[in-house]
Design an enzyme around this catalytic site. Structure first.
Site, PDB file in Angstrom:
ATOM      1  N   HIS A 107       0.828  -1.203   0.000  1.00 59.54           N
ATOM      2  CA  HIS A 107       0.000   0.000   0.000  1.00 59.54           C
ATOM      3  C   HIS A 107       0.865   1.257   0.000  1.00 59.54           C
ATOM      4  O   HIS A 107       1.945   1.295   0.597  1.00 59.54           O
ATOM      5  CB  HIS A 107      -0.895   0.034   1.238  1.00 59.54           C
ATOM      6  CG  HIS A 107      -2.156  -0.760   1.099  1.00 59.54           C
ATOM      7  ND1 HIS A 107      -2.978  -0.637   0.004  1.00 59.54           N
ATOM      8  CD2 HIS A 107      -2.753  -1.667   1.934  1.00 59.54           C
ATOM      9  CE1 HIS A 107      -4.016  -1.453   0.161  1.00 59.54           C
ATOM     10  NE2 HIS A 107      -3.902  -2.085   1.311  1.00 59.54           N
ATOM     11  N   CYS A 164       0.326   3.017  -4.884  1.00 64.82           N
ATOM     12  CA  CYS A 164      -0.176   4.334  -5.275  1.00 64.82           C
ATOM     13  C   CYS A 164      -0.161   5.233  -4.044  1.00 64.82           C
ATOM     14  O   CYS A 164       0.022   4.778  -2.917  1.00 64.82           O
ATOM     15  CB  CYS A 164      -1.565   4.259  -5.887  1.00 64.82           C
ATOM     16  SG  CYS A 164      -2.827   3.509  -4.853  1.00 64.82           S
TER      17      CYS A 164
END
Length: 760
Positions: A107, A164
């Site tokens: 993440h 991201c």
């Protein structure tokens, strides 16, 4: 004494598990993310396999020793665990010339920094596995400070980040795939610096999976979850030789990524000299040519000690190594991982393969292409009831002043209502997903949409009727494998999307998670035209299903042509360009309606030897409607004066192809692809390469290369891999074609559209 060899070391991080059994005190510690605990951290599926794959790739292809690769997964990859590994493996022992790699799969997020000069006041960050227990993210400015000494000592640093830096902001139609990002941590870092220059400015090569405002997705195109960016980049690395530049590898992986089920725009950063250099500073990669048979099952299935690191795909061909005797061909039936696959022996039964036999990849054999995957949602509560409810919702939404969108890829869409399993869901611009119950009143939905949409429009995606879904599934399953209907929307290249418009229901195929602004970068059309369902349910559904199947087959054909790769070893010494009004265009440019172009060949390695193998040359175009046109040679004349160089003793810098007065740009406008096909042997019937659909024309038995090219996008059940006997190459680039706007009346008709550019 000889100089010592530069070290090659790597820190590899993969985190799947972010959710842990937490005490109430730990939940309070991890409350820096302003949302419900269940939404702060979601587990991933492909990050740890990404890390394992990358370690295999480094050690088996790029000469990294296993003991010099530090692998951290899940609970090992805490904030302090990552920092310590970077210090001990990369920073501490770094010396001039060392090749150092940091890979992260997991993440990403953002953290506010009130003392940062950046306009948004946010630092990008990597989310460690102990984030839910209160640990802070690893911010980009921290990593800059930590790793800068490596670059000061003149070591070469490569960072690859598959994450991201946002939660899950809405981009187009939700496809429900897993995004590698969580909502920002609200705790202010208040870090005034100094941070030093960015890693890119200091000489590091940094590859990021996506732009700051995009998602980095997980994909399971082969049934095994992986990061979409990692999957594409690793496969290109596995196929690469030792002489390809970083930029070439990046562009090939970007093209492969954007043809996958999830669109995203990766980023290559760093000094230009790193772009033109070789990845990981290596001149030579370890051989991947020989693969051993590790197991022979009673059913004849072979366990192969090779996988995608060796360039294998389902349908790939292997032959017995010349060092191990004659006979014994193998067709790959499944690729299980980077160094594991299964296969079946085909032919040579008089010399059966045994454990320990060595096989080599048959570079002349092209694997069977994979199908285009589509998802067809159906209504859980009855289709007519659903349509009536949506019709009423539109009337009430417009009366309440809530905008109603008719295009799912429009930037005006702020919230999408779409089927999700047995229910509905609203997806907002900030990534929040709210379930909608069947008994919820329209006023309740409008209120939620206002809160989620931030003043922008609502798009409602209607499911298929029972009759339409049945006709589509039956039609696709009859005689072709070119298109496959999948049950999981996250695995689909296109979603069937319905809308209520002008008193009726219309349907189109739409790429998930894309906006109109992605049209220039996306190789595949963002969506097709919407087509109306007839009044009669059964007859109308059958007619519409036939039309939608034809459109999907054209999409499959486009994707098939764009994914076809020729053997890398057969690349020719010329590349295709277009000459337009005295300027040369080689891809990424734009041509206007009425402009005239002529194809020409430019020497791509002019500084090398003068002599060059003569090849037969063919130039083709593919438009966004799936039409293939042969530009050169003129199809009516066949193979006439299309073998170059004309004189084997000299290879000129430029070869102008005789195409009369050239070709004029006209409708349909959009993205057109140009292909340079070269072959050591002539294509006997070049006109059969032209097609509206995918049908073989002409008499006689076609050559192997003709069978390969005319069959793109028309995979039939039981298809076998095609063996191409002679050297050939296929290079491509894309050009945007745009209509000229003469007046307000023509502006709408001629401006670029995201739909397919011609009626079906």
């Amino acid at each position: 004494m000889p100089a010592s060899r530069p070290a090659r070391r790597a820190v590899i991080v993969g985190i799947n598990r972010y959710t842990h059994p937490l005490s109430s005190d730990e939940v309070a510690l991890g409350a820096g993310r302003d949302c419900a605990p269940a939404l702060r951290w979601t587990d991933l599926l492909g990050a740890v396999p990404d890390a394992w794959d990358f370690q295999e790739l480094l050690t088996r292809r790029f000469d990294f020793e296993l003991e010099h690769c530090k692998l951290l997964t899940n609970e090992e990859a805490t904030r302090e665990g990552i920092r310590q590994a970077l210090e001990e493996v990369l920073v501490g022992p770094a010396e001039a010339g060392d090749e150092l790699v940091f890979y992260y799969s997991g993440h990403g997020s953002r953290v506010p920094n009130s003392l940062s000069p950046e306009p948004d006041g946010m630092d990008e960050s990597l989310v460690p596995s102990d984030s839910a227990r209160g640990a802070l993210d690893l911010r980009d400015k921290e990593l800059r400070r930590l790793l800068h000494p490596v670059l000061e000592r003149k070591a070469r640093l490569t960072a690859i980040l598959d994450s991201c830096h946002s939660g899950s902001a809405l981009r187009g139609l939700p496809g429900w795939a897993q995004r590698r990002g969580v909502v920002p941590d609200t705790r202010d870092a208040a870090d005034p610096g100094p941070w030093g220059p960015t890693l890119e400015a200091s000489g590091a090569l940094v590859l990021s999976a996506c732009q700051d405002d995009q998602g980095a997705w997980e994909t399971a195109e082969d049934g095994r979850p992986r990061g979409a960016f990692s999957r594409a980049f690793f496969r290109v690395l596995a196929e690469a030789g030792g002489d390809e530049s970083v930029e070439a590898l990046f562009l090939r992986s970007k093209a492969l990524l954007q043809l996958g089920t999830r669109f995203q725009e990766p980023v290559l950063g760093g000094p230009k000299e790193r772009w033109s250099a070789k990845i990981f500073g290596t001149e030579k990669v370890r051989s991947r040519r020989l693969i051993a048979v590790g197991r022979v099952g009673e059913d004849g299935l072979l366990g192969l000690q090779g996988g995608w690191v060796h360039g294998l795909a389902v349908g790939s061909g292997l032959v017995r190594s010349r060092h191990a005797g004659e006979g014994g061909r193998v067709r790959v039936t499944e690729v299980l991982g980077p160094v594991s696959a299964t296969g079946l022996q085909v032919g040579g039964e008089d010399a059966p393969l045994a454990v320990g036999d060595l096989l080599a990849v048959d570079a002349r054999q092209v694997a069977v292409e994979s199908p285009l995957k589509v998802f067809v949602p159906t209504a859980a509560e009855g289709w007519r009831k659903t349509v009536a409810w949506v019709e009423g919702l539109r009337r009430r939404a417009e009366a309440a002043g809530l905008g109603w969108a008719e295009d799912p890829v429009s930037a005006d869409v702020g919230v999408v209502m779409s089927p999700r399993g047995e229910a509905w869901a609203l997806t907002g611009g900030d990534g929040r997903i709210l379930p909608i119950e069947h008994e919820d009143r329209a006023e309740r939905v409008i209120e939620l949409a206002r809160n989620l949409g931030a003043g922008r429009d609502l798009f409602v995606s209607l499911p298929a009727s029972e009759a339409l879904a049945e006709a589509l599934v039956e039609g696709f399953g009859q005689d072709s494998d070119a298109v496959e209907v999948v049950e999981d929307p996250s695995a689909a290249d296109y979603l069937l999307t319905g809308r209520w418009n002008a008193g009726g229901v219309e349907y189109a195929w739409v790429r998930p998670e894309v906006l109109a602004e992605d049209d220039l970068a996306s190789a595949l059309p963002l969506r097709t035209d919407f087509h109306r369902l007839g009044e009669d349910d059964r007859t109308g559904a059958e007619q519409l299903a036939w039309l939608l199947r034809e459109v999907a087959l054209r999409l499959a054909k486009i994707r098939s042509w764009l994914t076809l790769e020729s053997p890398r070893a057969d690349t020719w010494g010329y590349e295709l360009a277009l000459e337009v009004g005295g300027r040369r265009v080689t891809g990424g440019g734009e041509l206007l309606q009425g402009e005239v172009y002529s194809p020409l060949l430019l020497r791509s390695n002019g500084e090398g030897r003068n002599r060059l193998e003569r090849r037969w040359v063919y130039v083709l175009t593919l438009d966004s409607f799936g039409k293939v046109q042969l530009l050169y040679p003129v199809s009516a004349f066949g193979n006439v004066e299309n073998r170059f160089p004309l004189d084997e003793r000299e290879a000129p810098e430029t070869i102008r192809l005789p195409c009369g007065r050239g070709y004029r740009i006209g409708a349909p406008f959009g993205v057109d692809f140009f292909f340079l096909l070269t072959s050591a042997e002539a294509v006997p019937n070049p006109w059969i390469l032209e097609s509206e659909g995918v049908r073989l024309r002409g008499e006689g038995s076609p050559s192997a290369l003709e069978r390969l090219l005319t069959g793109r996008g028309a995979v039939l059940r039981g298809s076998e891999p095609v063996a191409v006997p002679k050297a050939w190459s296929l290079e491509r680039f894309s050009i945007r074609t745009r209509g000229r706007v003469v007046g307000d009346l023509e502006a709408e008709a001629t401006e670029p559209a995201v739909r397919m550019r011609a009626p079906v």
